[in-house]
Design a protein around this motif. Structure first.
Motif, mmCIF file in Angstrom:
data_model
loop_
_atom_site.group_PDB
_atom_site.id
_atom_site.type_symbol
_atom_site.label_atom_id
_atom_site.label_comp_id
_atom_site.label_asym_id
_atom_site.label_seq_id
_atom_site.Cartn_x
_atom_site.Cartn_y
_atom_site.Cartn_z
ATOM 1 N N UNK A 29 53.053 54.400 47.230
ATOM 2 C CA UNK A 29 51.602 54.538 47.296
ATOM 3 C C UNK A 29 50.912 53.616 46.289
ATOM 4 N N UNK A 30 51.470 53.520 45.087
ATOM 5 C CA UNK A 30 50.904 52.656 44.049
ATOM 6 C C UNK A 30 50.846 51.212 44.532
ATOM 7 N N UNK A 31 51.929 50.750 45.137
ATOM 8 C CA UNK A 31 52.002 49.352 45.550
ATOM 9 C C UNK A 31 51.124 49.056 46.757
ATOM 10 N N UNK A 32 50.759 50.088 47.512
ATOM 11 C CA UNK A 32 49.840 49.884 48.629
ATOM 12 C C UNK A 32 48.381 49.830 48.187
ATOM 13 N N UNK A 33 48.041 50.546 47.130
ATOM 14 C CA UNK A 33 46.635 50.726 46.798
ATOM 15 C C UNK A 33 46.176 50.059 45.502
ATOM 16 N N UNK A 34 47.094 49.662 44.649
ATOM 17 C CA UNK A 34 46.704 48.981 43.410
ATOM 18 C C UNK A 34 47.326 47.592 43.411
ATOM 19 N N UNK A 35 46.523 46.552 43.553
ATOM 20 C CA UNK A 35 47.081 45.204 43.724
ATOM 21 C C UNK A 35 47.650 44.612 42.440
ATOM 22 N N UNK A 36 48.639 43.782 42.630
ATOM 23 C CA UNK A 36 49.095 42.884 41.575
ATOM 24 C C UNK A 36 48.112 41.715 41.570
ATOM 25 N N UNK A 37 47.516 41.414 40.416
ATOM 26 C CA UNK A 37 46.531 40.316 40.386
ATOM 27 C C UNK A 37 46.388 39.717 38.989
ATOM 28 N N UNK A 38 46.019 38.432 38.985
ATOM 29 C CA UNK A 38 45.871 37.677 37.738
ATOM 30 C C UNK A 38 44.439 37.176 37.536
ATOM 31 N N UNK A 39 43.474 37.833 38.129
ATOM 32 C CA UNK A 39 42.108 37.314 38.138
ATOM 33 C C UNK A 39 41.531 37.163 36.727
ATOM 34 N N UNK A 40 41.860 38.065 35.823
ATOM 35 C CA UNK A 40 41.380 37.931 34.446
ATOM 36 C C UNK A 40 41.999 36.720 33.756
ATOM 37 N N UNK A 41 43.269 36.452 34.069
ATOM 38 C CA UNK A 41 43.950 35.295 33.453
ATOM 39 C C UNK A 41 43.220 34.009 33.828
ATOM 40 N N UNK A 42 42.925 33.830 35.100
ATOM 41 C CA UNK A 42 42.271 32.612 35.565
ATOM 42 C C UNK A 42 40.875 32.473 34.958
ATOM 43 N N UNK A 43 40.207 33.590 34.728
ATOM 44 C CA UNK A 43 38.849 33.560 34.164
ATOM 45 C C UNK A 43 38.843 33.644 32.638
ATOM 46 N N UNK A 44 40.036 33.581 32.057
ATOM 47 C CA UNK A 44 40.220 33.576 30.598
ATOM 48 C C UNK A 44 39.585 34.805 29.931
ATOM 49 N N UNK A 45 39.733 35.918 30.608
ATOM 50 C CA UNK A 45 39.343 37.206 30.037
ATOM 51 C C UNK A 45 40.593 37.799 29.387
ATOM 52 N N UNK A 46 40.609 37.987 28.087
ATOM 53 C CA UNK A 46 41.824 38.429 27.405
ATOM 54 C C UNK A 46 42.350 39.767 27.927
ATOM 55 N N UNK A 47 43.672 39.865 28.039
ATOM 56 C CA UNK A 47 44.348 41.098 28.414
ATOM 57 C C UNK A 47 45.104 41.608 27.196
ATOM 58 N N UNK A 48 44.822 42.840 26.816
ATOM 59 C CA UNK A 48 45.451 43.425 25.636
ATOM 60 C C UNK A 48 46.394 44.547 26.066
ATOM 61 N N UNK A 49 47.497 44.684 25.346
ATOM 62 C CA UNK A 49 48.479 45.708 25.673
ATOM 63 C C UNK A 49 48.074 47.032 25.039
ATOM 64 N N UNK A 50 46.977 47.547 25.532
ATOM 65 C CA UNK A 50 46.406 48.794 25.060
ATOM 66 C C UNK A 50 46.206 49.690 26.272
ATOM 67 N N UNK A 51 46.889 50.836 26.298
ATOM 68 C CA UNK A 51 46.869 51.668 27.493
ATOM 69 C C UNK A 51 45.465 52.132 27.870
ATOM 70 N N UNK A 52 44.633 52.423 26.879
ATOM 71 C CA UNK A 52 43.279 52.891 27.180
ATOM 72 C C UNK A 52 42.469 51.813 27.898
ATOM 73 N N UNK A 53 42.583 50.575 27.433
ATOM 74 C CA UNK A 53 41.834 49.496 28.089
ATOM 75 C C UNK A 53 42.421 49.178 29.460
#
Length: 251
Positions: A29-53
């Motif tokens: 179900x997770x793989x059907x409804x939550x996409x794998x995506x890199x859109x923030x990477x391409x737009x240079x929006x930082x990704x932090x390894x913080x579960x809340x964010x």
């Protein structure tokens, strides 16, 4: 973070029993409804390894993410539901046969009656938990198995009608999300990263997969693929209707 809201995000429900059947359903179900995506990477929006964010992005803003985000959050959920789960590190083998930067993919091992590899953050891969005992599992993208190697290492292998490929190599040593900091930074900024060149959004469907790569859309259904090139306007519409991502939230 609220596990019930997270479950609702991918149309799943938790049962009291800790079973393989429930684990299998949650991954599918997770793989059907939550996409794998890199859109923030391409737009240079930082990704932090913080579960809340990560939770706020995936659940609050109805987004997807890449392996650290998706498997990091899914690992949290499984632990909250009572599963014996741990994060592990893997090294991806690229389609051309070369190996990516070592230990920069995050996946999950779940202990039930035996050990299972669980991964909701690799894009086009198995939709179901795979036993580490070598028993193969078939779904519409191929025949998958885990092959044991020396030094407590394993390979995830996919066999299709055309060939057989190792997707990645992993160890069963437990990791913390923070251990992937270097890999997370690398995959956001390096020209050698697979994720810094063009938009990539993909999710499973009931009988195949839908993938947006740059401006090309690929729909696969029981092995049959249809590809089309999109205009800017068509791409914005696909993000919204096929992946549930509001394009306006990306800027």
């Amino acid at each position: 973070m609220n596990k019930e809201k997270y479950l609702a995000r991918f149309h799943a429900r938790a049962k009291k029993e800790i079973t393989f059947e429930q684990l299998d359903e949650l991954q599918f179900m997770h793989m059907q409804h939550i996409p794998f995506e890199n859109l923030d990477v391409i737009r240079r929006i930082p990704i932090y390894l913080n579960l809340e964010s990560i939770y706020e992005k995936v659940v609050g803003r109805q987004r997807g993410g890449y392996c650290y985000e998706l498997n990091g959050l899914f690992h949290w959920l499984l632990s909250e539901l009572g599963y014996d789960a741990k994060l592990i590190a893997a090294t991806v083998r690229r389609p051309n046969g070369t190996w990516a930067k070592s230990d920069t993919h995050a996946a999950i091992i779940v202990e039930l009656d035996q050990s299972y590899l669980v991964d909701v953050g690799f894009g086009d891969s198995t939709l179901h938990p795979i036993s580490l005992n070598g028993r193969p599992h078939k779904d519409h993208s191929g025949l998958y198995r885990v092959e044991s190697r020396e030094d407590d290492c394993y390979d995830l292998i996919r066999q299709t009608r055309d060939d057989e490929k190792t997707l990645y190599r992993f160890s069963t040593v437990a990791k913390q999300l923070v251990d992937f900091h270097e890999g997370c930074v690398f995959n956001q900024v390096s020209k050698n990263s697979s994720f810094t060149h063009a938009d990539l959004v993909t999710r499973a469907t009931q009988d195949g997969r839908i993938t947006l790569s740059g401006t090309q859309l690929t729909r696969s259904d029981n092995g049959e693929k249809q590809k089309s090139d999109l205009t800017f306007e068509e791409k914005q519409l696909v993000l919204k209707t096929d992946f549930g991502i509001n394009p306006e939230s990306l800027y």
